[in-house]
Motif scaffolding. Structure first.
Motif, PDB file in Angstrom:
ATOM      1  N   ARG A   1       5.434   8.118  11.260  1.00  0.00           N
ATOM      2  CA  ARG A   1       4.117   8.343  11.867  1.00  0.00           C
ATOM      3  C   ARG A   1       4.067   7.673  13.238  1.00  0.00           C
ATOM      4  NH1 ARG A   1      -1.218   6.957   8.486  1.00  0.00           N
ATOM      5  NH2 ARG A   1      -0.653   4.788   8.916  1.00  0.00           N
ATOM      6  N   THR A   2       4.550   6.421  13.303  1.00  0.00           N
ATOM      7  CA  THR A   2       4.572   5.697  14.582  1.00  0.00           C
ATOM      8  C   THR A   2       5.953   5.074  14.744  1.00  0.00           C
ATOM      9  OG1 THR A   2       2.279   5.071  14.077  1.00  0.00           O
ATOM     10  CG2 THR A   2       3.307   4.019  15.981  1.00  0.00           C
TER      11      THR A   2
ATOM     12  N   TRP B   1      -1.348  -3.108  11.846  1.00  0.00           N
ATOM     13  CA  TRP B   1      -1.929  -3.822  10.701  1.00  0.00           C
ATOM     14  C   TRP B   1      -2.544  -5.147  11.125  1.00  0.00           C
ATOM     15  CZ3 TRP B   1       0.568  -8.383  10.062  1.00  0.00           C
ATOM     16  CH2 TRP B   1       1.955  -8.454  10.251  1.00  0.00           C
TER      17      TRP B   1
ATOM     18  N   LYS C   1       2.338  -4.034  18.168  1.00  0.00           N
ATOM     19  CA  LYS C   1       2.593  -3.916  16.734  1.00  0.00           C
ATOM     20  C   LYS C   1       3.828  -4.767  16.515  1.00  0.00           C
ATOM     21  CE  LYS C   1       2.479   0.268  14.630  1.00  0.00           C
ATOM     22  NZ  LYS C   1       1.414   1.071  14.046  1.00  0.00           N
ATOM     23  N   ARG C   2       4.023  -5.234  15.302  1.00  0.00           N
ATOM     24  CA  ARG C   2       5.151  -6.142  15.063  1.00  0.00           C
ATOM     25  C   ARG C   2       6.467  -5.468  15.434  1.00  0.00           C
ATOM     26  NH1 ARG C   2       8.432  -9.876  13.459  1.00  0.00           N
ATOM     27  NH2 ARG C   2       7.691 -11.457  12.002  1.00  0.00           N
TER      28      ARG C   2
ATOM     29  N   ALA D   1       8.035   2.960   2.428  1.00  0.00           N
ATOM     30  CA  ALA D   1       8.147   1.719   3.225  1.00  0.00           C
ATOM     31  C   ALA D   1       6.838   1.623   3.996  1.00  0.00           C
ATOM     32  CB  ALA D   1       9.343   1.796   4.151  1.00  0.00           C
TER      33      ALA D   1
ATOM     34  N   LYS E   1       0.824  -1.216   0.000  1.00  0.00           N
ATOM     35  CA  LYS E   1       0.000   0.000   0.000  1.00  0.00           C
ATOM     36  C   LYS E   1       0.856   1.264   0.000  1.00  0.00           C
ATOM     37  CE  LYS E   1      -2.088   1.705   3.689  1.00  0.00           C
ATOM     38  NZ  LYS E   1      -1.143   2.690   4.236  1.00  0.00           N
TER      39      LYS E   1
ATOM     40  N   GLU F   1      -2.022   7.449   1.854  1.00  0.00           N
ATOM     41  CA  GLU F   1      -3.231   8.065   1.298  1.00  0.00           C
ATOM     42  C   GLU F   1      -3.056   9.580   1.344  1.00  0.00           C
ATOM     43  OE1 GLU F   1      -3.037   6.123   4.000  1.00  0.00           O
ATOM     44  OE2 GLU F   1      -3.550   4.231   3.037  1.00  0.00           O
TER      45      GLU F   1
ATOM     46  N   THR G   1       8.290   3.496   9.115  1.00  0.00           N
ATOM     47  CA  THR G   1       9.304   2.970  10.036  1.00  0.00           C
ATOM     48  C   THR G   1       8.843   1.654  10.647  1.00  0.00           C
ATOM     49  OG1 THR G   1       8.392   4.442  11.718  1.00  0.00           O
ATOM     50  CG2 THR G   1      10.397   5.192  10.598  1.00  0.00           C
ATOM     51  N   GLY G   2       8.185   0.809   9.821  1.00  0.00           N
ATOM     52  CA  GLY G   2       7.941  -0.583  10.211  1.00  0.00           C
ATOM     53  C   GLY G   2       9.216  -1.358   9.910  1.00  0.00           C
ATOM     54  N   SER G   3       9.088  -2.666   9.822  1.00  0.00           N
ATOM     55  CA  SER G   3      10.271  -3.502   9.629  1.00  0.00           C
ATOM     56  C   SER G   3      11.059  -3.129   8.364  1.00  0.00           C
ATOM     57  CB  SER G   3       9.822  -4.955   9.549  1.00  0.00           C
ATOM     58  OG  SER G   3      10.893  -5.786   9.792  1.00  0.00           O
ATOM     59  N   SER G   4      10.345  -2.853   7.280  1.00  0.00           N
ATOM     60  CA  SER G   4      11.039  -2.535   6.013  1.00  0.00           C
ATOM     61  C   SER G   4      11.815  -1.236   6.139  1.00  0.00           C
ATOM     62  CB  SER G   4      10.041  -2.434   4.861  1.00  0.00           C
ATOM     63  OG  SER G   4       9.284  -3.614   4.759  1.00  0.00           O
TER      64      SER G   4
END
Ligand code: NA7
Length: 535
Positions: free
Chosen positions: A209-210, A493, A328-329, A378, A149, A152, A186-189
């Motif tokens: 964002r988080t 997610w 969150k992961r 990402a 994704k 938005e 700034t998730g895993s990717s």
């Protein structure tokens, strides 16, 4: 299209990742004709698509591998503790060659629709090129994180520089030397790619964002004795994996985080942090997933670590997550927090200054415009349901899976859905899936599905489909378990919270891989209890 243009098979499988490959192997061994459709040009699934710099798995190689073939286990040589994406892809290709899988895989082809025919008791599956196949069994082996994704925000197409998404990275790689780069996510990717891009780029701006909880991976080459030891005790280790909570055997905690003295608790966290293993930290105490007070001890401890590593204390503040640890992961990284000590890396906190738009020159937040040569997204996935509802699946009486799941996915065991006979999902919503070592969960589902098909054939039956009652009870059970945990407290997610308009439902089964397997085994032993089987 005339009938003669329609191919026939016993089973159609969508996806040639770890699920699709093993399923093809199993069904073939049972004498079934199976066809796999795969959008990519090669096998590997997630590890085919996610080629961004620094991409690695966060489960150890010797555990993140198939157990179904002892020869494969003994002969494949993993190089690193946490293998890189190219190494995992090498493994997937090796498996495809060893079991001669490619001859039944149609590459570069997306499945767009599948319709159940109640008279013929089979599925009609169509591809983007208009090809059609009828098959008694239709299996979505599409993975939990496959439908990527974009954010938005307006203006995505306006940017004149180069644009990349971590899940669709160019196969030839990207050279950021001398470039001003912006990265969103700034998730895993993001956490894995930011340190690598920062070393190359002239300047890197991270739009967060988080913040993520992240642990140093302490990756290294595997030592010869580690490999020899594991290979000597693989059968026993695999059994431990199957009975464990997350598909990675760890000692079961016995104490609450609130019942030990501060110094002792800190020492436990320190040891887990030093071990470079997420599961060690997550299972330090009995109650991190269920008690806010217990979880706060881990949160505060990790915040302290971030403040020790990051020199600018205001930046460290921005990098400290507030949601409960593990909801969150969490990520595994190499030099992530350290990267913010580099002069060429800047952090933008989107909670203070939200994204407004992408412009011709870069990215505008509520505060200012940033100019870039390249933007990296990402920004993750429409997780767990996206790749299932992207295909127009029509079950009994034209029932649409997309419509049926509008208020959230409804499955029995995360394997089937009422109204959709002979449709199987591998690691679907309602199963442990993303809360586990995926390979362990994949093998378990593939075996369950292959055994169920075998059972039907032995008994002279043609269809299997969850009953509405069993499905309702399972959905309630999955929700009930989640409601006793802290998971619903985060905008993750797992909850569908990263996709605007997606229903907020906790999708994976949080009761653990071992418990879940027991339930599935019982269901099978009772003649597929909760499923309706028919001639
Ligand atoms: P994730 O974990 O979903 O991370 C996506 C990141 O992108 C996350 O930080 C998001 O912030 C951010 N994001 C997404 N949409 C936006 C918008 N619109 N604006 C700003 N920021 C946004 O995906 P990954 O690819 O990193 O990792 C997926 C999994 O792969 C990972 O968990 C491992 O299991 C392996 P948010 O957190 O939603 O506020």
């Amino acid at each position: 299209m005339s009938d003669s243009d329609i191919q026939t098979a016993d089973a159609v499988i969508v996806g040639a990742g770890f699920s699709g490959m093993y399923l093809l192997h199993r069904l073939r061994e049972m004498g079934l004709k199976a066809i796999v459709f795969e959008a990519g040009t090669d096998v590997g699934g997630t590890w085919y698509w996610n080629r961004y710099p620094g991409a690695r798995v966060d489960v150890e190689s010797l555990a993140y591998s198939y157990s179904f073939s002892s020869d494969l286990e003994q002969q494949f040589e993993w190089k690193e503790r946490y293998p890189t994406q190219p190494e995992i892809l090498r493994y997937a290709r090796h498996v495809a060659d060893r079991f001669d899988l490619r001859k039944d895989i149609v590459f570069r082809t997306r499945v767009t629709a599948a319709t159940w025919n109640d008279d013929a008791r089979d599925w009609l599956i169509r591809t983007e090129y208009g090809e059609a196949v009828t098959a008694r069994y239709f299996i979505m082996a599409t993975g939990c994180l496959s439908s990527s994704k974009m954010p938005e925000i307006p203006g995505l197409a306006a940017f004149k520089g180069a644009t990349y998404h971590t899940a669709h990275w160019p196969h030839e790689g990207v050279d950021f030397t001398g470039q001003r780069v912006g990265i969103i996510g700034t998730g895993s990717s993001g956490v894995q790619s930011i340190p690598v891009i920062a070393e190359q780029a002239l300047d890197l701006t991270v739009f967060q964002r988080t913040p993520s909880y992240s642990l140093p991976a302490r990756n290294r080459k595997l030592r010869p004795h580690e490999v020899t030891d594991m290979k000597a005790r693989y059968p026993e280790f695999r059994q431990e994996q199957r009975e464990s909570g997350a598909g990675v055997p760890v000692p079961i905690p016995t104490r609450s985080a609130l019942e030990v003295a501060d110094a002792e608790r800190d020492a436990v966290y320190e040891a887990a942090w030093e071990s470079g293993s997420l599961v060690n930290l997550l299972s330090s105490f009995t109650d991190l997933a269920v008690s806010q007070d217990a979880n706060d001890t881990a949160k505060r401890w990790i915040h302290r670590k971030i403040h020790e590593i990051v020199e600018d204390q205001a930046v460290a503040d921005d990098l400290c997550p507030e949601y409960p640890f593990g909801t969150k992961r969490p990520c595994l990284d190499t030099n992530y927090f350290e990267t913010y000590n580099r002069a060429n890396v800047h952090l933008v906190n989107l909670q203070r200054t939200p994204l407004v738009e992408v412009t011709e020159k870069g990215i505008r937040t509520s505060e200012r415009e940033y100019e870039f040569d390249a933007i990296v997204y990402a920004t993750g996935f429409d997780a767990m349901t996206g790749s299932l509802t992207n295909v127009d699946i029509r079950g009994r009486d034209g029932l649409s899976l997309r419509e049926t799941w509008r208020a959230g996915p409804r499955t029995y065991l995360g394997i089937g859905s009422a109204g959709f006979p002979n449709l199987f999902m591998i690691t679907g919503p309602g199963s442990p899936s993303v809360l586990s070592n995926m390979v362990v969960s994949i093998e378990q589902h593939v075996d369950f599905v292959a055994d169920a098909i075998g059972h039907l054939r032995e008994q002279g039956l043609t269809t299997i489909e969850p009953t509405a009652e069993a499905q309702d009870a399972w959905v309630d059970h999955v929700n009930e378990i989640a409601s006793h945990t802290l998971y619903p407290k985060a905008n993750s997610w797992y909850m569908g919270a990263n996709v605007p308009g997606k229903p907020r439902v906790f999708m994976p089964y949080a009761g653990g891989v071992g418990e879940y397997r027991k339930k599935c085994d019982e269901v099978a032993a009772k003649g597929y209890e909760g499923f309706a089987l028919a001639v």
